[in-house]
Structures are given as C-alpha cells and as structure tokens.
Design a protein around this motif. Structure first.
Motif, PDB file in Angstrom:
ATOM      1  N   GLU A  51     -50.696-125.020  30.084  1.00  0.00           N
ATOM      2  CA  GLU A  51     -51.895-124.682  30.849  1.00  0.00           C
ATOM      3  C   GLU A  51     -53.173-125.091  30.119  1.00  0.00           C
ATOM      4  N   HIS A  52     -53.063-125.530  28.871  1.00  0.00           N
ATOM      5  CA  HIS A  52     -54.237-126.000  28.141  1.00  0.00           C
ATOM      6  C   HIS A  52     -54.576-127.437  28.513  1.00  0.00           C
ATOM      7  N   ALA A  53     -55.854-127.742  28.454  1.00  0.00           N
ATOM      8  CA  ALA A  53     -56.309-129.115  28.659  1.00  0.00           C
ATOM      9  C   ALA A  53     -56.086-129.921  27.385  1.00  0.00           C
ATOM     10  N   VAL A  54     -55.987-131.235  27.539  1.00  0.00           N
ATOM     11  CA  VAL A  54     -55.777-132.133  26.398  1.00  0.00           C
ATOM     12  C   VAL A  54     -56.823-133.239  26.434  1.00  0.00           C
ATOM     13  N   THR A  85     -66.894-123.453  18.114  1.00  0.00           N
ATOM     14  CA  THR A  85     -67.076-122.880  19.450  1.00  0.00           C
ATOM     15  C   THR A  85     -65.793-122.842  20.284  1.00  0.00           C
ATOM     16  N   LEU A  86     -64.746-123.590  19.879  1.00  0.00           N
ATOM     17  CA  LEU A  86     -63.543-123.696  20.692  1.00  0.00           C
ATOM     18  C   LEU A  86     -62.305-123.291  19.900  1.00  0.00           C
ATOM     19  N   ASP A  87     -61.333-122.733  20.609  1.00  0.00           N
ATOM     20  CA  ASP A  87     -60.020-122.442  20.038  1.00  0.00           C
ATOM     21  C   ASP A  87     -59.132-123.650  20.310  1.00  0.00           C
ATOM     22  N   ILE A  88     -58.948-124.504  19.319  1.00  0.00           N
ATOM     23  CA  ILE A  88     -58.260-125.775  19.546  1.00  0.00           C
ATOM     24  C   ILE A  88     -57.030-125.910  18.653  1.00  0.00           C
ATOM     25  N   LYS A  89     -56.093-126.726  19.123  1.00  0.00           N
ATOM     26  CA  LYS A  89     -55.029-127.281  18.293  1.00  0.00           C
ATOM     27  C   LYS A  89     -55.253-128.781  18.278  1.00  0.00           C
ATOM     28  N   HIS A  90     -54.837-129.431  17.183  1.00  0.00           N
ATOM     29  CA  HIS A  90     -55.125-130.859  17.086  1.00  0.00           C
ATOM     30  C   HIS A  90     -54.129-131.545  16.173  1.00  0.00           C
ATOM     31  N   PHE A  91     -54.078-132.854  16.274  1.00  0.00           N
ATOM     32  CA  PHE A  91     -53.431-133.690  15.269  1.00  0.00           C
ATOM     33  C   PHE A  91     -54.064-135.071  15.308  1.00  0.00           C
ATOM     34  N   TYR A  92     -53.788-135.852  14.273  1.00  0.00           N
ATOM     35  CA  TYR A  92     -54.414-137.160  14.120  1.00  0.00           C
ATOM     36  C   TYR A  92     -53.361-138.267  14.174  1.00  0.00           C
ATOM     37  N   ASP A  93     -53.703-139.353  14.832  1.00  0.00           N
ATOM     38  CA  ASP A  93     -52.908-140.575  14.803  1.00  0.00           C
ATOM     39  C   ASP A  93     -53.837-141.713  14.386  1.00  0.00           C
ATOM     40  N   ASP A 148     -63.795-122.702  31.277  1.00  0.00           N
ATOM     41  CA  ASP A 148     -65.127-123.246  30.948  1.00  0.00           C
ATOM     42  C   ASP A 148     -65.115-124.770  30.883  1.00  0.00           C
ATOM     43  N   ASN A 149     -64.487-125.364  31.888  1.00  0.00           N
ATOM     44  CA  ASN A 149     -64.440-126.825  31.993  1.00  0.00           C
ATOM     45  C   ASN A 149     -63.860-127.492  30.758  1.00  0.00           C
ATOM     46  N   ALA A 150     -62.850-126.849  30.181  1.00  0.00           N
ATOM     47  CA  ALA A 150     -62.066-127.412  29.078  1.00  0.00           C
ATOM     48  C   ALA A 150     -62.920-127.814  27.879  1.00  0.00           C
TER      49      ALA A 150
END
Length: 399
Positions: free
Chosen positions: A287-290, A310-318, A332-334
């Motif tokens: 249900e989370h936006a990407v 300001t945001l609760d995010i998960k992330h990774f780098y490529d 809140d519009n992702a």
C-alpha cells in the motif's frame, strides 16, 4: 474499455488511422504490467501488441536480435540463453513491485526504457537498441535504425522512442544488440556500513579497473521481510572464472579499509541481483508508494537524510548510489512535495512508479520539465501525434 489486438502491423496502422479520424484516444499496452505507472488513462480504447509476437531475426554470430513488440521477455531470454547470450541491460520484472503476474513484453520494456543494475556497465535499454518499427499518431509505419550501431545525424528516433511511454508511437518491432552470458559471477559483500560509507565504497569500486557490473547498497537487508535488518553493500563481478577470481581478490584488497568481505558465487549471486533488480527490499508493504530517484551517487545519502526529516521512508541504492528507490506512505500525495524539494536541492529527477490512482491523478508522476524542454516535448508530440490520440495525459496533464 474495449481492447484491439491486431495480428499484423498493417492492421494496427488501420486502427490508429481510424482513431485519428474519429479523434478517439488510445491507451497502448503489451501485457499491461506497467499500466499502473503514469497518470490514469483517459483513453476509450486499448491497443495491445500481444498478438504481434515472435523473433523475426536472430544472428548469434553478429549478436543481433529482432523481435515483434508483443514478444514476452521470458520467451526472448530463453531463446537467447540457448545460444549462450542475453540482453545487456537486465530489465526488471514488475511482479513484486507492481503485483502483476503477467509476463512483460519487449515493446513495453522499450517504451519504459526499463533498465536494471547492469546499466552502470552496459548502459540503459536505449543504448542496446539498434532499430525500431512503430506506427505514429497518423497511422504511418515508420522504420528507424538498423542492425548495426552507427553514428546518427538528425533526430535519433530509436533513442527517442525508448522511454516515451507510448506517447509518440505504437511499437511493432525492435532490434537489440545482445551479449554473451559470462562464464562466472561473484558478488563481493560488505556488511554493516552506513549510507555514506557504503556509497564511498561503491564509488571507489566503480573507479577501479576491475569491471564492476553491479553496485548496490541495501540499508535494511535483502528484502522487506528481513527482520535482522543488516546493511549489505554489494559489488558484482562477471566474466571468465579465472578473471572473476583475480578481480574479486584484488577488489577486496582495495576495499579493506571498509572492513572484511564475503563472496557469494554462481546461482546465489544471481538470486541476489534478481532481488535488487526487482526492488524486493522495498516491495512491501504494497500500500506504500514507490519513488525512483536518479541523482549524483555522492548526493544520494544527503537526499535521503533530508527526506527522513519529514517522511517515514524505506530505501535502497542501485547504480553505485545514482539510483535511489524510496518506499513512502501513500497518504498526503505520497510525499510528493518533499521528494520534489529534495530533488531540486540535491539535483536529479524523480518518477512516481507506484501509487494509488487518486494520487497519480493529482501528482506529477514524471519529473516536471523546464519551460524550454516542455516546449520541445510538446513540439515532438505534435509532430508524431498531431491529434493527440496516443496515451493522452499519461506523462503530463492535458497533453
């Protein structure tokens, strides 16, 4: 929405000519795996390439293949593998991220310029694309490029169609250069680095002479279900067995200041990169936006740190840190305002890859263009699709 599935290029051209005459908007698709990317479609009909499938030319000795746009990626990869070859740009599979089981088509991959971890070494999808056949918004069949890589004067339609998301034409055939499948694959794994340390290690490795073909950092482990949350920094080496062994040892020595390393080989290494390619680390919760953010590798950690304020995010780098994947609550519009502000501050561009339809209807999905580029884009759209029947509004509202 009614669906047209032409079995010939001529039939597809007739459908588009009729749509132009009647000013009827058309959504373009293969198997529909990327239908959830972009602004919601306001088309009345869908034109699909699924019935236009099959390999039209394959010359293994020349490392060139031509296929109809509706050919499934899995079928093409199987055919190439039988001759020890593969596509160079490692396109991602949308099963985990988009929750779509259908096999994506080659035309859809080109339309999205879909490129995976190997892009840092082999280039993007468009860099392997030698030729295209497509039908523009007038219903005219256009052929551009050929079966060899050469210098281009004027407008390079081959590169232009890649990443146009169907707004300029309906692809019917594409030609790629391909490459041999390497004998050996090994991934060097560093553990426990923070984002800045990891990006420094990745950039150091990319600046080495050791031919790294994948460079990623997973701050929270292998995937969204990894309870341990150990950070892994990954560097892939491919080639002959002897070469890979030598380069892995040398690269490990070069990166000794970042701590010890482990080596993962063969099928296990391949599985790791399939999960990076397909965005397993942030695929859940669905249900989370990407967001997909492209920026300078060394600015990625700064961009992520700013977003965390300001945001609760998960992330990774490529791409050695040059590509940042973000999972953001869709409310809140992702987080569009924060994401766009961070990109404006640190440079790059952001694309909203996954979000509920109501968010995609109100938020600019693709990176907004500066006015001069917007005029150029509108001029190209007018030249290829003067009535505006192909994917109207998918990339830009009102276009």
């Amino acid at each position: 929405m009614s669906v047209f599935a032409p079995t010939t290029e001529a039939e597809a051209a007739d459908i588009i000519r009729q749509a132009q005459a009647e000013r009827t908007p058309l959504a373009l698709a293969g198997s529909g795996t990327k239908a959830g990317i972009g602004r919601p479609s306001n088309a009345e009909h869908c034109l699909t390439s699924l019935a236009l499938s099959g390999i039209t030319l394959y010359e293994p000795s020349e490392m060139v293949v031509s296929v109809h746009a509706g050919t499934r990626l899995e079928d093409l990869e199987r055919h190439l593998a039988a001759k020890g070859q593969r596509l160079t740009f490692e396109p991602m599979q949308p099963v985990l991220l988009m929750e779509r089981d259908a096999q994506q088509t080659i035309g859809g991959i080109v339309a999205a310029n879909w490129s995976g971890p190997r892009r840092i070494q082999a280039g993007a999808c468009r860099d392997s694309l030698l030729g295209v056949r497509f039908i523009n918004g007038r219903g005219e069949v256009v052929k551009s490029g050929g079966r060899v890589m050469k210098n281009v004067t004027g407008l390079d339609l081959v590169k232009l169609l890649a990443g146009s998301w169907g707004t300029l034409g309906f692809l019917t055939e594409v030609t790629f250069k391909v490459s041999p499948i390497p004998e050996s694959e090994t991934t060097l794994v560093l553990s426990g680095l923070n984002d800045r340390q990891a990006i420094a290690a990745l950039c150091d490795a990319m600046g080495s002479p050791f031919g790294v073909s994948g460079a990623a950092h997973l701050p929270d482990g292998w995937d969204a279900n990894d309870a341990a949350g150990t950070a892994f920094t990954l560097l892939r080496l491919e080639g002959s067995a002897f070469s890979v062994r030598y380069r892995a040892e040398a690269l490990g020595g070069r990166l000794a200041a970042f701590g010890g390393h482990a080596l993962i080989e063969g099928a296990d290494s391949h599985l790791i990169w399939a999960r990076v390619r397909d965005c397993a680390p942030i695929a859940q919760p669905v249900e989370h936006a990407v967001w997909r953010v492209s920026t300078a590798p060394t600015r990625g950690p700064d961009l992520v740190a700013a977003l965390r304020e300001t945001l609760d995010i998960k992330h990774f780098y490529d791409w050695s840190g040059g590509l940042v994947w973000l999972s953001v609550p869709a409310a809140d519009n992702a987080g569009a305002i924060a994401v766009r502000a961070a990109v404006a501050r640190y440079g790059g561009h952001a694309t909203l890859i996954r979000a509920p339809i109501e968010v995609r209807a109100t938020v600019p999905v693709f990176q907004p263009l500066a006015e001069p580029f917007m005029r150029l884009s509108a001029g190209l759209k007018q030249a290829f699709d003067p009535v505006g029947i192909l994917e109207p509004g998918r990339m830009v509202a009102g276009v």
